[in-house]
Design a protein around this motif. Sequence first.
Motif, PDB file in Angstrom:
ATOM      1  N   HIS A   9      -3.028 -28.940 -79.132  1.00 41.00           N
ATOM      2  CA  HIS A   9      -3.898 -29.871 -78.401  1.00 41.00           C
ATOM      3  C   HIS A   9      -4.115 -31.166 -79.183  1.00 41.00           C
ATOM      4  N   ALA A  10      -4.275 -31.037 -80.486  1.00 37.89           N
ATOM      5  CA  ALA A  10      -4.559 -32.200 -81.323  1.00 37.89           C
ATOM      6  C   ALA A  10      -3.301 -32.989 -81.690  1.00 37.89           C
ATOM      7  N   GLY A  11      -2.132 -32.449 -81.339  1.00 35.67           N
ATOM      8  CA  GLY A  11      -0.892 -33.161 -81.628  1.00 35.67           C
ATOM      9  C   GLY A  11      -0.357 -32.939 -83.035  1.00 35.67           C
ATOM     10  N   ILE A  12      -0.790 -31.868 -83.675  1.00 33.49           N
ATOM     11  CA  ILE A  12      -0.298 -31.528 -85.017  1.00 33.49           C
ATOM     12  C   ILE A  12       1.035 -30.799 -84.868  1.00 33.49           C
ATOM     13  N   ALA A  13       2.058 -31.296 -85.519  1.00 30.08           N
ATOM     14  CA  ALA A  13       3.367 -30.637 -85.502  1.00 30.08           C
ATOM     15  C   ALA A  13       3.371 -29.560 -86.579  1.00 30.08           C
ATOM     16  N   ALA A  14       3.187 -28.325 -86.163  1.00 29.02           N
ATOM     17  CA  ALA A  14       3.155 -27.213 -87.109  1.00 29.02           C
ATOM     18  C   ALA A  14       4.081 -26.113 -86.604  1.00 29.02           C
ATOM     19  N   GLU A  15       4.896 -25.623 -87.491  1.00 27.75           N
ATOM     20  CA  GLU A  15       5.792 -24.522 -87.158  1.00 27.75           C
ATOM     21  C   GLU A  15       4.980 -23.227 -87.135  1.00 27.75           C
ATOM     22  N   SER A  16       5.100 -22.458 -86.065  1.00 28.45           N
ATOM     23  CA  SER A  16       4.446 -21.158 -85.985  1.00 28.45           C
ATOM     24  C   SER A  16       5.372 -20.114 -86.595  1.00 28.45           C
ATOM     25  N   VAL A  17       4.872 -19.427 -87.623  1.00 25.88           N
ATOM     26  CA  VAL A  17       5.675 -18.439 -88.340  1.00 25.88           C
ATOM     27  C   VAL A  17       5.089 -17.063 -88.078  1.00 25.88           C
ATOM     28  N   LEU A  18       5.804 -16.267 -87.281  1.00 28.58           N
ATOM     29  CA  LEU A  18       5.379 -14.911 -86.982  1.00 28.58           C
ATOM     30  C   LEU A  18       5.307 -14.122 -88.284  1.00 28.58           C
ATOM     31  N   THR A  19       4.156 -13.490 -88.529  1.00 24.27           N
ATOM     32  CA  THR A  19       3.907 -12.844 -89.817  1.00 24.27           C
ATOM     33  C   THR A  19       3.403 -11.431 -89.601  1.00 24.27           C
ATOM     34  N   GLU A  20       4.091 -10.472 -90.188  1.00 22.36           N
ATOM     35  CA  GLU A  20       3.699  -9.065 -90.133  1.00 22.36           C
ATOM     36  C   GLU A  20       2.818  -8.780 -91.343  1.00 22.36           C
ATOM     37  N   THR A  21       1.519  -8.699 -91.131  1.00 17.17           N
ATOM     38  CA  THR A  21       0.589  -8.562 -92.251  1.00 17.17           C
ATOM     39  C   THR A  21       0.688  -7.206 -92.948  1.00 17.17           C
ATOM     40  N   ASN A  22       1.114  -6.175 -92.254  1.00 19.82           N
ATOM     41  CA  ASN A  22       1.186  -4.835 -92.860  1.00 19.82           C
ATOM     42  C   ASN A  22       2.220  -4.742 -93.971  1.00 19.82           C
ATOM     43  N   SER A  23       3.212  -5.626 -93.963  1.00 19.48           N
ATOM     44  CA  SER A  23       4.272  -5.549 -94.968  1.00 19.48           C
ATOM     45  C   SER A  23       4.001  -6.441 -96.187  1.00 19.48           C
ATOM     46  N   ASN A  24       2.805  -7.081 -96.232  1.00 15.81           N
ATOM     47  CA  ASN A  24       2.443  -7.973 -97.336  1.00 15.81           C
ATOM     48  C   ASN A  24       3.542  -8.982 -97.664  1.00 15.81           C
ATOM     49  N   PRO A  25       3.956  -9.788 -96.685  1.00 17.70           N
ATOM     50  CA  PRO A  25       5.032 -10.750 -96.940  1.00 17.70           C
ATOM     51  C   PRO A  25       4.638 -11.758 -98.016  1.00 17.70           C
ATOM     52  N   PRO A  26       5.570 -12.093 -98.904  1.00 17.64           N
ATOM     53  CA  PRO A  26       5.263 -13.016-100.004  1.00 17.64           C
ATOM     54  C   PRO A  26       4.706 -14.362 -99.541  1.00 17.64           C
ATOM     55  N   GLN A  27       5.233 -14.914 -98.445  1.00 15.66           N
ATOM     56  CA  GLN A  27       4.735 -16.217 -97.994  1.00 15.66           C
ATOM     57  C   GLN A  27       3.239 -16.151 -97.676  1.00 15.66           C
ATOM     58  N   LEU A  28       2.793 -15.049 -97.119  1.00 11.89           N
ATOM     59  CA  LEU A  28       1.375 -14.898 -96.807  1.00 11.89           C
ATOM     60  C   LEU A  28       0.567 -14.613 -98.074  1.00 11.89           C
ATOM     61  N   ILE A  29       0.976 -13.637 -98.840  1.00  9.88           N
ATOM     62  CA  ILE A  29       0.231 -13.227-100.033  1.00  9.88           C
ATOM     63  C   ILE A  29       0.155 -14.360-101.060  1.00  9.88           C
ATOM     64  N   ASP A  30       1.227 -15.115-101.207  1.00  4.64           N
ATOM     65  CA  ASP A  30       1.237 -16.226-102.162  1.00  4.64           C
ATOM     66  C   ASP A  30       0.297 -17.361-101.757  1.00  4.64           C
ATOM     67  N   ASN A  31       0.003 -17.476-100.461  1.00  2.68           N
ATOM     68  CA  ASN A  31      -0.816 -18.581 -99.964  1.00  2.68           C
ATOM     69  C   ASN A  31      -2.222 -18.181 -99.568  1.00  2.68           C
ATOM     70  N   ASN A  32      -2.471 -16.901 -99.402  1.00  2.00           N
ATOM     71  CA  ASN A  32      -3.790 -16.437 -99.008  1.00  2.00           C
ATOM     72  C   ASN A  32      -4.086 -15.141 -99.752  1.00  2.00           C
ATOM     73  N   PRO A  33      -4.946 -15.190-100.755  1.00  2.00           N
ATOM     74  CA  PRO A  33      -5.215 -13.991-101.546  1.00  2.00           C
ATOM     75  C   PRO A  33      -5.816 -12.848-100.739  1.00  2.00           C
ATOM     76  N   LEU A  34      -6.375 -13.158 -99.585  1.00  2.00           N
ATOM     77  CA  LEU A  34      -6.914 -12.108 -98.722  1.00  2.00           C
ATOM     78  C   LEU A  34      -5.816 -11.431 -97.913  1.00  2.00           C
ATOM     79  N   GLY A  35      -4.655 -12.071 -97.801  1.00  2.00           N
ATOM     80  CA  GLY A  35      -3.542 -11.505 -97.048  1.00  2.00           C
ATOM     81  C   GLY A  35      -3.797 -11.453 -95.555  1.00  2.00           C
TER      82      GLY A  35
END
Length: 88
Positions: free
Chosen positions: A27-53
Motif C-alpha cells: 500500500h505504501a509503495g515499498i518495494a520489498a521481496e516477500s521471502v517465504l520462511t519456514e520458522t520450524n527449521s530455524n533458517p539462517p536468514q531468519l535466525i541471523d536477523n531476528n534473535p527471537l526467530g
Amino acid sequence: MMERHRMKILYSPASPYSNKVRMAAHHAGIAAESVLTETNSNPPQLIDNNPLGKIPTLITADGLAIYDSRAIMHFIDRETGGKLYPKN
C-alpha cells in the motif's frame, strides 16, 4: 561503500502479522521481496536477523533487521512520509 539491496520481508502465509506487514508495504509503495520462511527449521536468514526467530522480519536495503509487526509498520510509515497512519 555499502551496497544497497532490495528490502526483504521474511513471512509465513499462516501469520496474520506477516500478511499485515506485506499489505502495508504494498500500500505504501515499498518495494520489498516477500521471502517465504519456514520458522520450524530455524533458517539462517531468519535466525541471523531476528534473535527471537519469529516472523515477520523486515530486512532493509542496508541490511538492518526490524522485527515485531508494530515496529515494521512504523518503519514503513516513516520511510514513506506518513502513508500508513493519519496525521490526527
